[in-house]
Design an enzyme around this catalytic site. Structure first.
Site, PDB file in Angstrom:
ATOM      1  N   SER A   8      38.548  38.774  28.632  1.00 12.94           N
ATOM      2  CA  SER A   8      39.601  39.705  28.245  1.00 12.94           C
ATOM      3  C   SER A   8      40.921  38.948  28.196  1.00 12.94           C
ATOM      4  O   SER A   8      41.242  38.230  29.151  1.00 12.94           O
ATOM      5  CB  SER A   8      39.697  40.858  29.255  1.00 12.94           C
ATOM      6  OG  SER A   8      38.486  41.578  29.318  1.00 12.94           O
ATOM      7  N   ALA A 242      40.584  35.303  40.946  1.00 13.48           N
ATOM      8  CA  ALA A 242      40.927  36.431  40.082  1.00 13.48           C
ATOM      9  C   ALA A 242      42.341  36.277  39.554  1.00 13.48           C
ATOM     10  O   ALA A 242      43.215  35.739  40.236  1.00 13.48           O
ATOM     11  CB  ALA A 242      40.793  37.754  40.840  1.00 13.48           C
ATOM     12  N   LYS A 243      42.558  36.755  38.335  1.00 12.36           N
ATOM     13  CA  LYS A 243      43.887  36.699  37.733  1.00 12.36           C
ATOM     14  C   LYS A 243      44.907  37.432  38.603  1.00 12.36           C
ATOM     15  O   LYS A 243      46.022  36.954  38.823  1.00 12.36           O
ATOM     16  CB  LYS A 243      43.852  37.346  36.342  1.00 12.36           C
ATOM     17  CG  LYS A 243      42.932  36.689  35.337  1.00 12.36           C
ATOM     18  CD  LYS A 243      42.898  37.510  34.050  1.00 12.36           C
ATOM     19  CE  LYS A 243      41.871  36.986  33.066  1.00 12.36           C
ATOM     20  NZ  LYS A 243      41.758  37.827  31.855  1.00 12.36           N
ATOM     21  N   ARG A 244      44.508  38.634  39.072  1.00 12.97           N
ATOM     22  CA  ARG A 244      45.474  39.464  39.798  1.00 12.97           C
ATOM     23  C   ARG A 244      45.896  38.843  41.124  1.00 12.97           C
ATOM     24  O   ARG A 244      46.930  39.218  41.688  1.00 12.97           O
ATOM     25  CB  ARG A 244      44.885  40.849  40.034  1.00 12.97           C
ATOM     26  CG  ARG A 244      43.627  40.871  40.901  1.00 12.97           C
ATOM     27  CD  ARG A 244      43.130  42.281  41.126  1.00 12.97           C
ATOM     28  NE  ARG A 244      41.888  42.310  41.868  1.00 12.97           N
ATOM     29  CZ  ARG A 244      40.698  42.239  41.337  1.00 12.97           C
ATOM     30  NH1 ARG A 244      40.575  42.123  40.029  1.00 12.97           N
ATOM     31  NH2 ARG A 244      39.597  42.275  42.071  1.00 12.97           N
TER      32      ARG A 244
END
Length: 285
Positions: A8, A242-244
């Site tokens: 994504s 994770a990106k977050r």
């Protein structure tokens, strides 16, 4: 064999993405097959074009070449709409007007666990005016869906072997979101079939989602690929990358002078590589 990498574009790729992409690429190449790149850009609030360009840049830096044009989910919305209409015609989906706060308040689940939807809107009468007026998603009526397919649906995982599908434990999952005309579950199922994907390589965090995808394949008359759910890479704190959580991106590693060949070698030496033979699946099928 056809595998794919389907990120994504909501941030830059990190080592966890590289881990999955390298294994999907090498699995296909080792069999003389095809490796596809699909951009899952159905999140209108978080998708950015510079992230799309960054994905291609990062994969090229790793030495991964994909076959054919890059497919974008945002260009495939009619396919998802057609599948949703087929399910509507069979009475297998229903509109849901609940907010996340309302669902959390009405369903019990341990802290940090997404609650299973309690079915609040399942029995609402049809109200065309409300549908036109209020934001709503579309949910799969899980009980009706399960009763409409043969019992004993299975899918094959390279590590777990044959797995009995247990979509019922997921509850009435969302197939079309309030802010997008589809959801991950519906879009990925449609796309993998449309692109002829034979082997899905993805993280073990999506293992449970595969139960739902197997049910959707049965409902829509789609083929079932083989699945290769790999372990997740973790940081020094033991948490998954994770990106977050601010995982260091491949772009940052590249700027620091990292050697992409050494990086790929370290990823391919992981215990993720599957040892089970495809002949076992062919005999079972």
């Amino acid at each position: 064999m056809i595998s794919r990498f389907a990120p994504s574009p909501t941030g830059r790729l990190h080592l966890g993405h590289a881990f999955s992409a390298v294994h999907a690429h090498d699995l296909a190449r080792s069999a003389g097959g095809f490796f596809l790149l699909r951009i899952e850009d159905i999140d209108p609030g978080r998708t950015r074009e510079d992230f799309v360009a960054g994905i291609e840049e990062d994969l090229a830096w790793l030495g991964l070449a994909w076959d054919g044009p890059v497919v974008r989910q945002s260009a495939r919305l009619p396919l998802y709409a057609e599948a949703l209409e087929r399910l509507k015609a069979r009475g297998l989906v229903y509109p849901c007007f609940c907010t996340r706060a309302e669902i959390a308040a009405s369903a019990s689940a341990p802290h940090g666990v997404v609650p299973v939807y309690p079915g609040t809107c399942r029995a609402l009468p049809h109200d065309a005016a409300r549908l036109a007026r209020e934001p709503h998603c579309w949910r799969l009526d899980m009980a009706n869906a399960l009763s409409s397919v043969r019992a004993g649906l299975e899918w094959w995982d390279a590590d777990a072997g044959w797995v009995r599908a247990d979509a019922g434990s997921q509850g009435d999952v969302v197939l079309a979101r309030k802010d997008a005309p589809t959801s991950y579950h519906l879009a990925v199922t449609i796309d993998d079939a449309a692109q002829g994907v034979t082997d899905v390589v993805r993280g073990v965090d999506l293992f449970e989602a595969t139960h739902v995808h197997r049910l959707l394949q049965a409902l829509l008359g789609l083929p079932t690929p083989l699945y290769h759910h790999h372990p997740l890479l973790t940081g020094s704190d033991g948490r998954r990358l994770a990106k977050r959580d601010g995982a260091r991106s491949l772009a940052e590693l590249r700027a620091e002078g990292a050697d992409p060949r050494a990086l790929v070698a370290s990823l391919t030496s992981s215990p993720c590589r599957e040892e089970l033979g495809r002949d076992d699946h062919n005999r079972k099928a």
